[in-house]
Design an enzyme around this catalytic site. Structure first.
Site, PDB file in Angstrom:
ATOM      1  N   GLY A 107      63.488  31.222  73.394  1.00  0.00           N
ATOM      2  CA  GLY A 107      64.250  30.044  73.000  1.00  0.00           C
ATOM      3  C   GLY A 107      63.530  29.204  71.960  1.00  0.00           C
ATOM      4  N   CYS A 108      62.238  29.030  72.145  1.00  0.00           N
ATOM      5  CA  CYS A 108      61.460  28.216  71.207  1.00  0.00           C
ATOM      6  C   CYS A 108      61.371  28.884  69.841  1.00  0.00           C
ATOM      7  CB  CYS A 108      60.073  27.948  71.777  1.00  0.00           C
ATOM      8  SG  CYS A 108      60.125  26.989  73.314  1.00  0.00           S
ATOM      9  N   THR A 109      61.312  30.201  69.823  1.00  0.00           N
ATOM     10  CA  THR A 109      61.278  30.920  68.553  1.00  0.00           C
ATOM     11  C   THR A 109      62.602  30.758  67.825  1.00  0.00           C
ATOM     12  OG1 THR A 109      59.665  32.505  69.403  1.00  0.00           O
ATOM     13  CG2 THR A 109      60.972  33.198  67.490  1.00  0.00           C
TER      14      THR A 109
END
Length: 190
Positions: free
Chosen positions: A43-45
């Site tokens: 998700g952060c990527t």
């Protein structure tokens, strides 16, 4: 958590380029400050890639984008280089900015209460007042929603949650199968 209309708390955090960065470094600019849990996770990527892809559009709208996590500067550099990210990543291992903005605390993950980074985004105007707050961010479509607000428009509707799409997809084959099934022969009169 910092609210709309509040003066945005200043900070000084080390960036992925090794420089100290704070709100005072962007006079006359809108600052998009987003907090995320961890470098190089799915998700952060996706979130960092979406903000990076939109950097030119944010710049045209007079805004800069800063991502903040607890990860080290070295980890930020590896993350940036691995995915060719353009967004500035700030290291906040002591939770100074996280706590000032209310982006760290209790949240629910996989049905359990845990303490950690609350994925959130703050749009801070050139006057250093908070213009919009997103808390509990869903990654997909988020950068576009933020850009729309920075440009002065309304945020587009968020895409449907993946599980809803998955349920629809699961039901669709069943409907098709039912449609393809041969009709039962009519009962013969006796």
């Amino acid at each position: 958590m910092v609210n709309v209309g509040d003066r945005a708390p200043d900070f000084s955090l080390e960036s992925d380029s090794g420089k100290e960065v704070g709100l005072a470094d962007f006079p006359g600019k809108t600052v998009v400050l987003y907090f995320y849990p961890k470098d190089d996770t799915p998700g952060c990527t996706r979130e960092a890639q979406a903000f990076s892809a939109g950097l030119d559009a944010f710049a045209e709208a007079g805004a800069v984008v800063l991502g903040v996590s607890r990860d080290s500067v070295d980890r930020h550099r590896k993350f940036r280089d691995k995915y060719d990210l353009g967004v500035t990543l700030l290291s906040d291992p002591d939770l100074v900015a996280h706590n000032a903005y209310g982006a760290y605390g209790e949240k629910t993950m996989y049905g359990k209460k845990v303490t950690g980074t609350i994925r959130s985004t703050f749009i801070i105007g050139p006057d250093r007042k908070v213009k919009h707050v997103f808390s509990g961010v869903k990654v997909d479509g988020h950068a576009d929603a933020v850009l729309a607000l920075v440009r002065g428009g309304d945020a587009p509707e968020a895409p449907p949650a993946r599980r809803d799409a998955a349920k629809s997809a699961a039901k669709a084959p069943a409907k098709k199968a039912a449609a393809k099934a041969p009709a039962k022969p009519a009962a013969k009169p006796r």
